[in-house]
Design a protein around this motif. Sequence first.
Motif, PDB file in Angstrom:
ATOM      1  N   MET A   5       0.989  -1.442   0.177  1.00  0.00           N
ATOM      2  CA  MET A   5      -0.186   0.159  -0.054  1.00  0.00           C
ATOM      3  C   MET A   5       0.843   1.194  -0.112  1.00  0.00           C
ATOM      4  O   MET A   5       0.630   2.169  -0.612  1.00  0.00           O
ATOM      5  N   LEU A   6       1.989   1.135   0.666  1.00  0.00           N
ATOM      6  CA  LEU A   6       3.064   2.473   1.002  1.00  0.00           C
ATOM      7  C   LEU A   6       3.384   2.446  -0.171  1.00  0.00           C
ATOM      8  O   LEU A   6       3.883   3.732  -0.795  1.00  0.00           O
ATOM      9  N   LEU A   7       4.058   1.573  -1.008  1.00  0.00           N
ATOM     10  CA  LEU A   7       4.638   1.719  -2.201  1.00  0.00           C
ATOM     11  C   LEU A   7       3.935   2.246  -3.352  1.00  0.00           C
ATOM     12  O   LEU A   7       4.301   3.309  -4.043  1.00  0.00           O
ATOM     13  N   VAL A   8       2.573   1.758  -3.330  1.00  0.00           N
ATOM     14  CA  VAL A   8       1.758   2.517  -4.428  1.00  0.00           C
ATOM     15  C   VAL A   8       1.348   3.926  -3.951  1.00  0.00           C
ATOM     16  O   VAL A   8       1.699   4.797  -5.015  1.00  0.00           O
ATOM     17  N   GLU A   9       1.323   4.336  -2.811  1.00  0.00           N
ATOM     18  CA  GLU A   9       1.018   5.693  -2.362  1.00  0.00           C
ATOM     19  C   GLU A   9       2.422   6.489  -2.712  1.00  0.00           C
ATOM     20  O   GLU A   9       2.333   7.782  -3.208  1.00  0.00           O
ATOM     21  N   MET A  10       3.359   5.837  -2.529  1.00  0.00           N
ATOM     22  CA  MET A  10       4.781   6.579  -2.856  1.00  0.00           C
ATOM     23  C   MET A  10       4.987   7.182  -4.447  1.00  0.00           C
ATOM     24  O   MET A  10       5.129   8.222  -4.719  1.00  0.00           O
ATOM     25  N   GLN A  11       4.399   6.082  -5.186  1.00  0.00           N
ATOM     26  CA  GLN A  11       4.376   6.451  -6.612  1.00  0.00           C
ATOM     27  C   GLN A  11       3.343   7.446  -7.036  1.00  0.00           C
ATOM     28  O   GLN A  11       3.432   8.148  -7.829  1.00  0.00           O
ATOM     29  N   GLU A  12       2.054   7.126  -6.178  1.00  0.00           N
ATOM     30  CA  GLU A  12       1.128   8.063  -6.746  1.00  0.00           C
ATOM     31  C   GLU A  12       1.121   9.629  -6.017  1.00  0.00           C
ATOM     32  O   GLU A  12       0.724  10.382  -6.589  1.00  0.00           O
ATOM     33  N   LYS A  13       1.769   9.642  -5.065  1.00  0.00           N
ATOM     34  CA  LYS A  13       2.159  11.092  -4.264  1.00  0.00           C
ATOM     35  C   LYS A  13       3.405  11.156  -4.059  1.00  0.00           C
ATOM     36  O   LYS A  13       4.110  11.773  -5.164  1.00  0.00           O
ATOM     37  N   ASP A  14       4.194  10.903  -3.322  1.00  0.00           N
ATOM     38  CA  ASP A  14       5.535  11.040  -2.910  1.00  0.00           C
ATOM     39  C   ASP A  14       6.131  10.298  -1.562  1.00  0.00           C
ATOM     40  O   ASP A  14       5.279   9.833  -0.831  1.00  0.00           O
ATOM     41  N   GLY A  16       7.611  11.118   0.951  1.00  0.00           N
ATOM     42  CA  GLY A  16       7.178  11.784   2.069  1.00  0.00           C
ATOM     43  C   GLY A  16       5.837  11.405   2.686  1.00  0.00           C
ATOM     44  O   GLY A  16       5.733  11.130   4.075  1.00  0.00           O
ATOM     45  N   VAL A  17       4.904  11.388   2.001  1.00  0.00           N
ATOM     46  CA  VAL A  17       3.668  11.108   2.326  1.00  0.00           C
ATOM     47  C   VAL A  17       3.684   9.478   2.793  1.00  0.00           C
ATOM     48  O   VAL A  17       2.955   9.362   3.866  1.00  0.00           O
ATOM     49  N   ALA A  18       4.148   8.614   2.032  1.00  0.00           N
ATOM     50  CA  ALA A  18       4.196   7.242   2.433  1.00  0.00           C
ATOM     51  C   ALA A  18       4.984   7.035   3.855  1.00  0.00           C
ATOM     52  O   ALA A  18       4.463   6.397   4.503  1.00  0.00           O
ATOM     53  N   LEU A  19       6.155   7.906   3.790  1.00  0.00           N
ATOM     54  CA  LEU A  19       6.931   7.577   5.229  1.00  0.00           C
ATOM     55  C   LEU A  19       5.895   8.005   6.271  1.00  0.00           C
ATOM     56  O   LEU A  19       6.119   7.420   7.507  1.00  0.00           O
ATOM     57  N   THR A  20       5.229   9.219   6.250  1.00  0.00           N
ATOM     58  CA  THR A  20       4.506   9.844   7.429  1.00  0.00           C
ATOM     59  C   THR A  20       3.414   8.495   7.720  1.00  0.00           C
ATOM     60  O   THR A  20       3.401   8.487   8.846  1.00  0.00           O
ATOM     61  N   HIS A  21       2.855   8.086   6.659  1.00  0.00           N
ATOM     62  CA  HIS A  21       1.894   7.021   6.919  1.00  0.00           C
ATOM     63  C   HIS A  21       2.387   5.620   7.519  1.00  0.00           C
ATOM     64  O   HIS A  21       1.867   5.112   8.328  1.00  0.00           O
ATOM     65  N   LEU A  22       3.774   5.459   7.118  1.00  0.00           N
ATOM     66  CA  LEU A  22       4.435   4.516   7.909  1.00  0.00           C
ATOM     67  C   LEU A  22       4.617   4.891   9.506  1.00  0.00           C
ATOM     68  O   LEU A  22       4.176   3.764  10.374  1.00  0.00           O
ATOM     69  N   GLN A  23       4.918   5.952   9.732  1.00  0.00           N
ATOM     70  CA  GLN A  23       5.116   6.403  11.060  1.00  0.00           C
ATOM     71  C   GLN A  23       3.753   6.276  11.802  1.00  0.00           C
ATOM     72  O   GLN A  23       3.806   5.956  12.831  1.00  0.00           O
ATOM     73  N   GLN A  24       2.875   6.627  11.291  1.00  0.00           N
ATOM     74  CA  GLN A  24       1.526   6.636  11.943  1.00  0.00           C
ATOM     75  C   GLN A  24       0.991   5.427  12.029  1.00  0.00           C
ATOM     76  O   GLN A  24       0.442   4.784  13.219  1.00  0.00           O
ATOM     77  N   ALA A  25       1.090   4.410  10.988  1.00  0.00           N
ATOM     78  CA  ALA A  25       0.965   3.108  11.264  1.00  0.00           C
ATOM     79  C   ALA A  25       1.375   2.352  12.301  1.00  0.00           C
ATOM     80  O   ALA A  25       0.794   1.465  13.247  1.00  0.00           O
ATOM     81  N   VAL A  26       2.905   2.678  12.389  1.00  0.00           N
ATOM     82  CA  VAL A  26       3.651   2.066  13.697  1.00  0.00           C
ATOM     83  C   VAL A  26       3.025   2.707  15.064  1.00  0.00           C
ATOM     84  O   VAL A  26       3.060   1.718  15.948  1.00  0.00           O
ATOM     85  N   ASN A  27       2.929   4.031  15.105  1.00  0.00           N
ATOM     86  CA  ASN A  27       2.332   4.537  16.322  1.00  0.00           C
ATOM     87  C   ASN A  27       1.050   3.997  16.712  1.00  0.00           C
ATOM     88  O   ASN A  27       0.560   3.583  17.840  1.00  0.00           O
ATOM     89  N   TYR A  51      12.410   8.418  -8.391  1.00  0.00           N
ATOM     90  CA  TYR A  51      13.009   9.741  -8.452  1.00  0.00           C
ATOM     91  C   TYR A  51      14.600  10.233  -8.706  1.00  0.00           C
ATOM     92  O   TYR A  51      14.771  11.117  -9.036  1.00  0.00           O
ATOM     93  N   GLY A  52      15.252   8.910  -8.617  1.00  0.00           N
ATOM     94  CA  GLY A  52      16.524   8.914  -8.683  1.00  0.00           C
ATOM     95  C   GLY A  52      17.246   9.362  -7.218  1.00  0.00           C
ATOM     96  O   GLY A  52      16.357   9.961  -6.247  1.00  0.00           O
ATOM     97  N   PRO A  53      18.393   8.878  -7.027  1.00  0.00           N
ATOM     98  CA  PRO A  53      19.154   9.087  -5.760  1.00  0.00           C
ATOM     99  C   PRO A  53      18.989  10.531  -5.068  1.00  0.00           C
ATOM    100  O   PRO A  53      18.806  10.501  -3.769  1.00  0.00           O
ATOM    101  N   THR A  54      19.277  11.777  -5.671  1.00  0.00           N
ATOM    102  CA  THR A  54      19.295  12.723  -5.275  1.00  0.00           C
ATOM    103  C   THR A  54      17.977  13.459  -4.837  1.00  0.00           C
ATOM    104  O   THR A  54      17.578  13.679  -3.415  1.00  0.00           O
ATOM    105  N   LYS A  55      16.866  13.231  -5.765  1.00  0.00           N
ATOM    106  CA  LYS A  55      15.620  13.626  -5.327  1.00  0.00           C
ATOM    107  C   LYS A  55      14.959  12.700  -4.473  1.00  0.00           C
ATOM    108  O   LYS A  55      14.098  13.312  -3.265  1.00  0.00           O
ATOM    109  N   ALA A  56      15.308  11.563  -4.423  1.00  0.00           N
ATOM    110  CA  ALA A  56      14.777  10.452  -3.175  1.00  0.00           C
ATOM    111  C   ALA A  56      15.348  10.782  -1.889  1.00  0.00           C
ATOM    112  O   ALA A  56      14.437  11.014  -0.874  1.00  0.00           O
ATOM    113  N   GLN A  57      16.464  11.434  -1.747  1.00  0.00           N
ATOM    114  CA  GLN A  57      17.201  11.823  -0.558  1.00  0.00           C
ATOM    115  C   GLN A  57      16.387  12.820  -0.057  1.00  0.00           C
ATOM    116  O   GLN A  57      16.301  13.189   1.363  1.00  0.00           O
ATOM    117  N   SER A  58      15.829  13.767  -0.813  1.00  0.00           N
ATOM    118  CA  SER A  58      15.145  14.824  -0.154  1.00  0.00           C
ATOM    119  C   SER A  58      13.956  14.569   0.443  1.00  0.00           C
ATOM    120  O   SER A  58      13.377  15.391   1.502  1.00  0.00           O
TER     121      SER A  58
END
Length: 77
Positions: A5-14, A16-27, A51-58
């Motif tokens: 689900m988070l991989l799909v969300e990452m592709q559809e949004k970005d 950062g959104v997927a990571l935020t939702h991962l943190q919320q799920a763990v919380n 996104y490539g390595p530079t953009k992904a790191q952001s």
Amino acid sequence: MLRDMLLVEMQEKDPGVALTHLQQAVNDRPSLAKHCTSIARALGKAAVRVYGPTKAQSYARPVCDTSFASGITTPNR
């Protein structure tokens, strides 16, 4: 299931959104903490492909320590 689900969300949004939702799920469900590192690393690897390595790191967030960043820097296999 959460990972997919988070991989799909990452592709559809970005990543950062997927990571935020991962943190919320763990919380919300602490039992997911044991999977957090592998999910964040998978998101990092996928972010590099999209996104490539530079953009992904952001998009890095302090979720599961540095697992997302680790996924960015680990060569895809």
